[in-house]
Design a protein around this motif. Structure first.
Motif, PDB file in Angstrom:
ATOM      1  N   GLY A   1     -26.015  -2.366 -20.320  1.00 17.02           N
ATOM      2  CA  GLY A   1     -25.600  -2.892 -19.029  1.00 17.02           C
ATOM      3  C   GLY A   1     -25.216  -4.355 -19.111  1.00 17.02           C
ATOM      4  O   GLY A   1     -24.229  -4.791 -18.503  1.00 17.02           O
ATOM      5  N   ARG A   2     -25.980  -5.122 -19.882  1.00 17.27           N
ATOM      6  CA  ARG A   2     -25.648  -6.537 -20.062  1.00 17.27           C
ATOM      7  C   ARG A   2     -24.300  -6.689 -20.768  1.00 17.27           C
ATOM      8  O   ARG A   2     -23.511  -7.572 -20.435  1.00 17.27           O
ATOM      9  CB  ARG A   2     -26.730  -7.238 -20.872  1.00 17.27           C
ATOM     10  CG  ARG A   2     -27.997  -7.462 -20.105  1.00 17.27           C
ATOM     11  CD  ARG A   2     -29.019  -8.174 -20.940  1.00 17.27           C
ATOM     12  NE  ARG A   2     -30.302  -8.135 -20.275  1.00 17.27           N
ATOM     13  CZ  ARG A   2     -31.206  -9.094 -20.376  1.00 17.27           C
ATOM     14  NH1 ARG A   2     -30.971 -10.132 -21.143  1.00 17.27           N
ATOM     15  NH2 ARG A   2     -32.347  -8.993 -19.736  1.00 17.27           N
ATOM     16  N   ALA A   3     -24.064  -5.836 -21.752  1.00 22.16           N
ATOM     17  CA  ALA A   3     -22.791  -5.895 -22.482  1.00 22.16           C
ATOM     18  C   ALA A   3     -21.625  -5.563 -21.554  1.00 22.16           C
ATOM     19  O   ALA A   3     -20.591  -6.233 -21.588  1.00 22.16           O
ATOM     20  CB  ALA A   3     -22.818  -4.928 -23.664  1.00 22.16           C
TER      21      ALA A   3
ATOM     22  N   ALA B   1     -19.787  -4.963 -12.171  1.00 19.54           N
ATOM     23  CA  ALA B   1     -20.708  -4.344 -11.217  1.00 19.54           C
ATOM     24  C   ALA B   1     -21.411  -3.138 -11.836  1.00 19.54           C
ATOM     25  O   ALA B   1     -22.609  -2.914 -11.610  1.00 19.54           O
ATOM     26  CB  ALA B   1     -19.958  -3.930  -9.960  1.00 19.54           C
ATOM     27  N   GLU B   2     -20.670  -2.377 -12.624  1.00 18.87           N
ATOM     28  CA  GLU B   2     -21.261  -1.212 -13.301  1.00 18.87           C
ATOM     29  C   GLU B   2     -22.368  -1.665 -14.258  1.00 18.87           C
ATOM     30  O   GLU B   2     -23.419  -1.035 -14.350  1.00 18.87           O
ATOM     31  CB  GLU B   2     -20.176  -0.456 -14.058  1.00 18.87           C
ATOM     32  CG  GLU B   2     -20.642   0.837 -14.686  1.00 18.87           C
ATOM     33  CD  GLU B   2     -19.522   1.561 -15.418  1.00 18.87           C
ATOM     34  OE1 GLU B   2     -19.817   2.161 -16.463  1.00 18.87           O
ATOM     35  OE2 GLU B   2     -18.373   1.528 -14.953  1.00 18.87           O
ATOM     36  N   GLY B   3     -22.132  -2.759 -14.952  1.00 16.30           N
ATOM     37  CA  GLY B   3     -23.136  -3.294 -15.862  1.00 16.30           C
ATOM     38  C   GLY B   3     -24.383  -3.744 -15.126  1.00 16.30           C
ATOM     39  O   GLY B   3     -25.505  -3.485 -15.560  1.00 16.30           O
ATOM     40  N   ARG B   4     -24.197  -4.414 -13.998  1.00 19.12           N
ATOM     41  CA  ARG B   4     -25.352  -4.847 -13.200  1.00 19.12           C
ATOM     42  C   ARG B   4     -26.134  -3.648 -12.682  1.00 19.12           C
ATOM     43  O   ARG B   4     -27.365  -3.645 -12.691  1.00 19.12           O
ATOM     44  CB  ARG B   4     -24.897  -5.729 -12.039  1.00 19.12           C
ATOM     45  CG  ARG B   4     -24.580  -7.142 -12.449  1.00 19.12           C
ATOM     46  CD  ARG B   4     -24.460  -8.070 -11.256  1.00 19.12           C
ATOM     47  NE  ARG B   4     -23.460  -7.618 -10.289  1.00 19.12           N
ATOM     48  CZ  ARG B   4     -22.187  -7.984 -10.284  1.00 19.12           C
ATOM     49  NH1 ARG B   4     -21.747  -8.821 -11.194  1.00 19.12           N
ATOM     50  NH2 ARG B   4     -21.358  -7.514  -9.371  1.00 19.12           N
ATOM     51  N   ALA B   5     -25.421  -2.612 -12.249  1.00 22.87           N
ATOM     52  CA  ALA B   5     -26.073  -1.400 -11.753  1.00 22.87           C
ATOM     53  C   ALA B   5     -26.855  -0.709 -12.870  1.00 22.87           C
ATOM     54  O   ALA B   5     -27.980  -0.234 -12.648  1.00 22.87           O
ATOM     55  CB  ALA B   5     -25.039  -0.447 -11.166  1.00 22.87           C
ATOM     56  N   GLN B   6     -26.292  -0.671 -14.051  1.00 24.21           N
ATOM     57  CA  GLN B   6     -26.969  -0.044 -15.184  1.00 24.21           C
ATOM     58  C   GLN B   6     -28.247  -0.814 -15.536  1.00 24.21           C
ATOM     59  O   GLN B   6     -29.270  -0.218 -15.838  1.00 24.21           O
ATOM     60  CB  GLN B   6     -26.031   0.014 -16.387  1.00 24.21           C
ATOM     61  CG  GLN B   6     -26.557   0.844 -17.527  1.00 24.21           C
ATOM     62  CD  GLN B   6     -25.512   1.060 -18.615  1.00 24.21           C
ATOM     63  OE1 GLN B   6     -24.389   0.575 -18.524  1.00 24.21           O
ATOM     64  NE2 GLN B   6     -25.881   1.796 -19.640  1.00 24.21           N
TER      65      GLN B   6
END
Length: 57
Positions: A16-18, A33-38
């Motif tokens: 998610g950070r990546a 946003a997808e990374g933050r959600a993950q």
């Protein structure tokens, strides 16, 4: 099983950070946003693992 779940959650948070970083670099707000959600999902799962550990389940 708890250790494997914790490792999986850590891996998901890293992914998610990546994604978030890649989204920032490329200007892709959706990927960011997808990374933050993950990351949030991984944090929630980790919290559940910590609760299980606290109650010895």
């Amino acid at each position: 099983m708890g250790l494997a779940d914790k490792a999986r959650n850590a891996g998901e948070e890293l992914a998610g950070r990546a994604k978030e970083a890649a989204g920032k670099v490329t200007g892709n707000e959706e990927l960011e946003a997808e990374g933050r959600a993950q990351q949030a999902k991984a944090d929630l799962k980790q919290a559940g693992e910590n609760v299980k550990d606290a109650f010895g389940a």
